[in-house]
Design a protein around this motif. Structure first.
Motif, mmCIF file in Angstrom:
data_model
loop_
_atom_site.group_PDB
_atom_site.id
_atom_site.type_symbol
_atom_site.label_atom_id
_atom_site.label_comp_id
_atom_site.label_asym_id
_atom_site.label_seq_id
_atom_site.Cartn_x
_atom_site.Cartn_y
_atom_site.Cartn_z
ATOM 1 N N GLU A 13 -59.245 -12.673 27.567
ATOM 2 C CA GLU A 13 -60.683 -12.428 27.719
ATOM 3 C C GLU A 13 -61.023 -10.940 27.639
ATOM 4 N N GLU A 14 -60.050 -10.083 27.924
ATOM 5 C CA GLU A 14 -60.270 -8.639 27.857
ATOM 6 C C GLU A 14 -60.490 -8.170 26.417
ATOM 7 N N CYS A 15 -60.078 -8.959 25.452
ATOM 8 C CA CYS A 15 -60.269 -8.568 24.050
ATOM 9 C C CYS A 15 -61.757 -8.459 23.700
ATOM 10 N N LYS A 16 -62.573 -9.272 24.331
ATOM 11 C CA LYS A 16 -64.009 -9.208 24.071
ATOM 12 C C LYS A 16 -64.569 -7.839 24.457
ATOM 13 N N SER A 17 -64.030 -7.235 25.497
ATOM 14 C CA SER A 17 -64.541 -5.943 25.967
ATOM 15 C C SER A 17 -64.182 -4.795 25.026
ATOM 16 N N ILE A 18 -63.197 -4.988 24.155
ATOM 17 C CA ILE A 18 -62.845 -3.937 23.190
ATOM 18 C C ILE A 18 -63.217 -4.361 21.766
ATOM 19 N N GLU A 19 -64.132 -5.292 21.653
ATOM 20 C CA GLU A 19 -64.541 -5.789 20.336
ATOM 21 C C GLU A 19 -64.994 -4.651 19.426
ATOM 22 N N ALA A 20 -65.784 -3.742 19.949
ATOM 23 C CA ALA A 20 -66.288 -2.630 19.133
ATOM 24 C C ALA A 20 -65.142 -1.775 18.604
ATOM 25 N N LYS A 21 -64.111 -1.572 19.411
ATOM 26 C CA LYS A 21 -62.959 -0.784 18.993
ATOM 27 C C LYS A 21 -62.193 -1.503 17.880
ATOM 28 N N ILE A 22 -62.026 -2.810 18.006
ATOM 29 C CA ILE A 22 -61.312 -3.577 16.984
ATOM 30 C C ILE A 22 -62.060 -3.509 15.658
ATOM 31 N N ILE A 23 -63.379 -3.653 15.712
ATOM 32 C CA ILE A 23 -64.193 -3.562 14.494
ATOM 33 C C ILE A 23 -64.097 -2.167 13.883
ATOM 34 N N ALA A 24 -64.148 -1.148 14.732
ATOM 35 C CA ALA A 24 -64.066 0.227 14.236
ATOM 36 C C ALA A 24 -62.727 0.482 13.552
ATOM 37 N N MET A 25 -61.650 -0.038 14.122
ATOM 38 C CA MET A 25 -60.337 0.138 13.506
ATOM 39 C C MET A 25 -60.277 -0.576 12.163
ATOM 40 N N ARG A 26 -60.826 -1.759 12.108
ATOM 41 C CA ARG A 26 -60.833 -2.488 10.830
ATOM 42 C C ARG A 26 -61.602 -1.703 9.772
ATOM 43 N N ARG A 27 -62.731 -1.131 10.142
ATOM 44 C CA ARG A 27 -63.528 -0.371 9.176
ATOM 45 C C ARG A 27 -62.812 0.901 8.729
ATOM 46 N N ASP A 28 -62.154 1.561 9.659
ATOM 47 C CA ASP A 28 -61.381 2.757 9.309
ATOM 48 C C ASP A 28 -60.285 2.411 8.302
ATOM 49 N N LEU A 29 -59.584 1.328 8.558
ATOM 50 C CA LEU A 29 -58.504 0.905 7.677
ATOM 51 C C LEU A 29 -59.041 0.433 6.327
ATOM 52 N N HIS A 30 -60.227 -0.175 6.349
ATOM 53 C CA HIS A 30 -60.810 -0.678 5.104
ATOM 54 C C HIS A 30 -61.094 0.467 4.131
ATOM 55 N N LYS A 31 -61.359 1.628 4.663
ATOM 56 C CA LYS A 31 -61.672 2.785 3.816
ATOM 57 C C LYS A 31 -60.454 3.331 3.089
ATOM 58 N N ILE A 32 -59.269 3.070 3.598
ATOM 59 C CA ILE A 32 -58.059 3.732 3.069
ATOM 60 C C ILE A 32 -57.017 2.726 2.566
ATOM 61 N N PRO A 33 -57.405 1.800 1.712
ATOM 62 C CA PRO A 33 -56.441 0.809 1.225
ATOM 63 C C PRO A 33 -55.339 1.460 0.397
ATOM 64 N N GLU A 34 -54.112 0.960 0.563
ATOM 65 C CA GLU A 34 -52.965 1.476 -0.185
ATOM 66 C C GLU A 34 -52.102 0.305 -0.629
ATOM 67 N N LEU A 35 -51.326 0.534 -1.671
ATOM 68 C CA LEU A 35 -50.591 -0.545 -2.322
ATOM 69 C C LEU A 35 -49.098 -0.504 -2.040
ATOM 70 N N GLY A 36 -48.504 -1.689 -1.995
ATOM 71 C CA GLY A 36 -47.057 -1.814 -2.004
ATOM 72 C C GLY A 36 -46.360 -1.376 -0.734
ATOM 73 N N PHE A 37 -45.267 -0.642 -0.920
ATOM 74 C CA PHE A 37 -44.382 -0.260 0.181
ATOM 75 C C PHE A 37 -44.798 1.032 0.874
ATOM 76 N N HIS A 38 -45.428 1.924 0.134
ATOM 77 C CA HIS A 38 -45.697 3.255 0.674
ATOM 78 C C HIS A 38 -47.182 3.412 0.981
ATOM 79 N N LEU A 39 -47.479 3.374 2.266
ATOM 80 C CA LEU A 39 -48.848 3.399 2.768
ATOM 81 C C LEU A 39 -48.997 4.569 3.744
ATOM 82 N N PRO A 40 -48.918 5.807 3.256
ATOM 83 C CA PRO A 40 -48.866 6.951 4.172
ATOM 84 C C PRO A 40 -50.087 7.099 5.070
ATOM 85 N N LYS A 41 -51.271 6.928 4.522
ATOM 86 C CA LYS A 41 -52.480 7.078 5.337
ATOM 87 C C LYS A 41 -52.599 5.942 6.350
ATOM 88 N N THR A 42 -52.250 4.734 5.901
ATOM 89 C CA THR A 42 -52.312 3.580 6.802
ATOM 90 C C THR A 42 -51.321 3.750 7.945
#
Length: 393
Positions: free
Chosen positions: A4-33
């Protein structure tokens, strides 16, 4: 319950997803990710190991007392697709996009760690959080296995967001079923060799385009005429390339395709017959062919006991949005299956299909995105599974 504590950090989870969405990388080498994920892990305070072969990460949470070892996995790689979502946080990497939800998978697992880590002294045993590369190539799981990610592990869970099992499953529904849920997937490459010549004198050469055409037609008969209808099998040609001029017969043609199956003997039979049929067809027309069979991953098959345990704890999290039966598994593949060859595993599906929000586009589509309202529930599922599997041993 901790989930139930996950609901309280919902905004953080969404923010992390958006941050990661900006920096997609391919294959084995994902330095920014990897840099982003390790920054989050450092912020939490959880220890981790880095792979020298790729960008994968193994974070470890040890409970206060000895007990079982549970692995939770998320994939991190993206696809070579130009994004067409017009989201304010769309890809900053041209020609590359998180079009399969791996950004969400990573964010949900990071969210679960944020909730679980403060409770570590209440757990018995250990949790290994696996952040994997190259799932789209069906190769990343192998690197983690070589790294010893599953040594001593008793069970593993993974999850996929989106609409893999159908866009009609309402957003926020989790699917947890035993047995086969995703097919094997393998790639084949056929190099057809002929003899090039001018188009006006075809008798002076050996036409690989003609050979390729007959090979394509002959291959289609394998699943329809050689595999029983009760044993699902797919053989699809996705690429043919040959020739550069309209008035010249080329020397070679390249054919690429994929096979899918749920049984290993069917999978191997498809590979064997592709070789035999293509070689004999080419020979009949005076040419030759070479086959490269790139075996990807076996079928994803959920352990029945582990699935029953998961169904029990997920019922509390998802209530009436828990599906424990599907009419048919997906013919899409996932290299999570490679982990299941080593330890009991269960792969879950979290629907984010919501037509009103435009999140019902298929995976690998330039407009693919997810319903962010369900992300905290993905984290909650991981937390609930860990709590039930390890607490109070």
């Amino acid at each position: 319950m901790w989930w139930e504590e996950c609901k309280s950090i919902e905004a953080k989870i969404i923010a992390m997803r958006r941050d990661l969405h900006k920096i997609p990388e391919l294959g084995f080498h994902l330095p920014k990710t990897r840099e982003y994920v390790t920054h989050q892990l450092d912020e939490i305070g959880i220890p981790y190991r880095l792979s020298e072969k790729d960008s994968s990460i193994i974070a470890t949470l040890k409970g206060k007392h000895p007990g079982k070892v549970l692995a939770l996995r998320a994939d991190m790689d993206a696809l070579p697709i130009t994004e067409d979502t017009e989201l304010p946080f769309c890809s900053e990497h041209k020609g590359c996009m998180h079009a399969c939800g791996h950004d969400a998978h990573t964010a949900m697992l990071l969210g679960a760690i944020r909730v679980l880590y403060p409770h570590r002294e209440e757990l018995s045993g250990e949790i290994r959080f696996l952040f994997q590369t190259a799932e789209e190539q069906a190769k990343g799981a192998t690197v983690l296995l070589e790294k010893g990610a599953l040594e001593g592990v008793d069970a593993i869970f993974g999850m996929h967001i989106g609409s893999i099992l159908g866009k009609d499953i309402p957003s926020g529904t989790i699917v947890c079923v035993p047995g086969p849920v995703m097919a094997s997937y393998d790639r084949f490459i056929l190099e057809v060799q002929g003899v090039g010549c001018h188009a006006s004198t075809p008798e002076k050469g050996i036409d690989p385009i003609n050979i390729a055409a007959h090979i394509v037609l002959a291959l289609q008969a394998i699943p329809s005429r050689e595999i029983a209808g009760t044993e699902p099998a797919i053989l699809t040609i996705g690429l043919i390339h040959g020739g550069e001029l309209y008035n010249a017969i080329p020397s070679g043609v390249r054919i690429e395709g994929t096979t899918r199956a749920f049984q290993e003997d069917v999978r191997q039979r498809l590979a064997k017959r592709i070789k035999e049929v293509s070689e004999n067809t080419a020979k009949a027309f005076g040419g030759s062919v070479s086959l490269t069979m790139d075996f990807g991953a076996p079928p994803v098959t959920n352990d029945s006991d582990l699935t029953a345990l998961a169904q029990g704890c997920l019922k509390e999290v998802f209530q009436d949005k828990l599906l424990t039966h599907i009419d048919k598994p997906s013919m899409i593949g996932e290299d999570f299956a490679l982990y299941q060859q080593s330890v009991p595993g269960c792969f879950l599906f979290l629907s984010s299909s919501n037509p009103e929000k435009g999140t019902d586009y298929p995976h690998h589509h330039a407009k693919f995105t997810v319903d962010e309202d369900v992300l905290w529930k993905g984290s909650a599922a991981f937390v609930a599974l860990a709590e039930v599997f390890l607490k109070g041993q």
